[in-house]
Design a protein around this motif. Sequence first.
Motif: not given
Length: 576
Positions: A412-431
């Motif tokens: 989530d932080e990578v996506s916020t700091q680098y907009p558009g770098l991650i198209k979509k993501f989701g999950g838990h603490a460990m996976a």
Amino acid sequence: MSITKELQRRSVPAISAELAQYHPVIQRIYASRGIESSEQLARGAAQLLSFTRLKGISSAVTLLIDALQQQQHIVIVGDFDADGATSTATLLTGLKSLGFKHVEYLVPNRFEYGYGLSVEMAEIAVAQGAQLIVTVDNGISAIDGIALAKKMGVKVLVTDHHLPGNELPDADAIVNPNQPGCDFPSKQLAGVGVAFYLLLALRAELRTQGYFTETQPEPNLADLLDLVALGTVADVVPLDTNNRILVHQGLQRIRSGKARPGVQALIDVANRKAEKLTAQDFGFALAPRLNAAGRLDDMGLGISCLLAPDLPRARMYAAELDSLNVERREIEQGMQQEAQAYLQRLSFAAEELPDALCLYQSDWHQGVIGILAGRIKEQYHRPVLVFAQGDAGELKGSARSIPGLHIRDLLDEVSTQYPGLIKKFGGHAMAAGLTIAEERFETFKLALNFVAKKYLTPELLTAVLYTDGDLSSDCLSVPFARLLQQAGPWGQAFPEPVFEGEFIIRQQRLLADKHLKLMLESSEGNLVDAIWFNADNKAWPDANVKKIRVAYQLDINDYRDQQSVQLIVRLIEKIG
């Protein structure tokens, strides 16, 4: 190169007087896992948390009762892992037992549609005549899919346990213990647990309304607990008190001969005995076979097994799942060899390892990258992201993390700091799972390590194997090993005990060129068998080593109905 784990004994706080009824070693184990009261060790179904504290449960029940009264066409949209399969089977079986007549399910094929209630899956559900879509183990991030379904006049009920993003979907009802404003005490429910709780709430309301009659008897929802237990362990959610109750109750039903045909068939094909099944068997024997369908083919096969009406048909499906699991292992082994060769070419010294490892090869199998990420994480004690080819120009990634680093929050932080770098993501603490553009893989790798560096302290990057101390020779016995099994169920965040001790090697040999079989002598002179699965066959056997310190789990070897103690080795340190 592998990271060497450090042995560290768990700290044991003051032991509560309420634990005095247990064996002194069990007292110590419980105390080190934060157990202070007998209520935390409750395993009776009556001690389950009430469904009334789940936000959105009343709206969800109202939706379902309306659907029941009108006998609407319900489509359950599941996920392609073991939690998704058990969630789908649980809800479908439960709804039918409550009198719903038009219920079917859809599970996306990971290679065609990806995860959850996507726009494509919503279109398929609508085309099949759905009047109500119910998601299980997904839906909290299905913004577009749910918007389309609503636009087409179809109501949507979301049941999920994944962490929500900044925006919630416009569903008619959402049941998720992790959604904002939900004060359900256990945030650790698996998707199958949420589905089960929904059925409990629905049955309670129908009971209040006087719905049940001789022609529509009230179902015993405890019949579903074998599915709930399997899905809970398979999804590696923390076994807090509430989840331990669910798992224990499911195990008790299975051990007493009440497993449904599909679960029994999985037990049989895995060469386990129902009457002696443990939570570890769910995780290491049943779940991999169920998951193999979603990894290599279509999870519809796994769900068909779980829903099979009789044992002959269930065994037919289980045999197919077993064959897929063999194929999965072969693919995984090839990918692991390729990954190891790649990492060896990089020739990292331990102190030079990146904070996060990102690996990609164009011919890697998308369905197996999560397992590969987990294997590499265990070897190098780093968060690991493994990518495979997705749709045109895209890479699909699977991430596994180490304790102390919340991988979804990191993405989530990578996506916020680098907009558009991650198209979509989701999950838990460990996976977690994610999608990126193939051309941006190297950029993503740099960005991930830059952000991870802020959180990965030297302490977090030190691999530690926690132990519960020494065991006296009188505890190296079948009765005590059985006592340990009964003290569980053990699992994520309530780990199975690991002990340590010094032994003399009396015999050592390799089995199948990879498992180290040992005969050990304790300091009191007792002989005990031990086995180290997937040992380093370059270092062992070693005839020059006679004395070792061993970290181990206590197990019962059941061979030809003769039981004996066996140590499952986790780590060996050479002493002399």
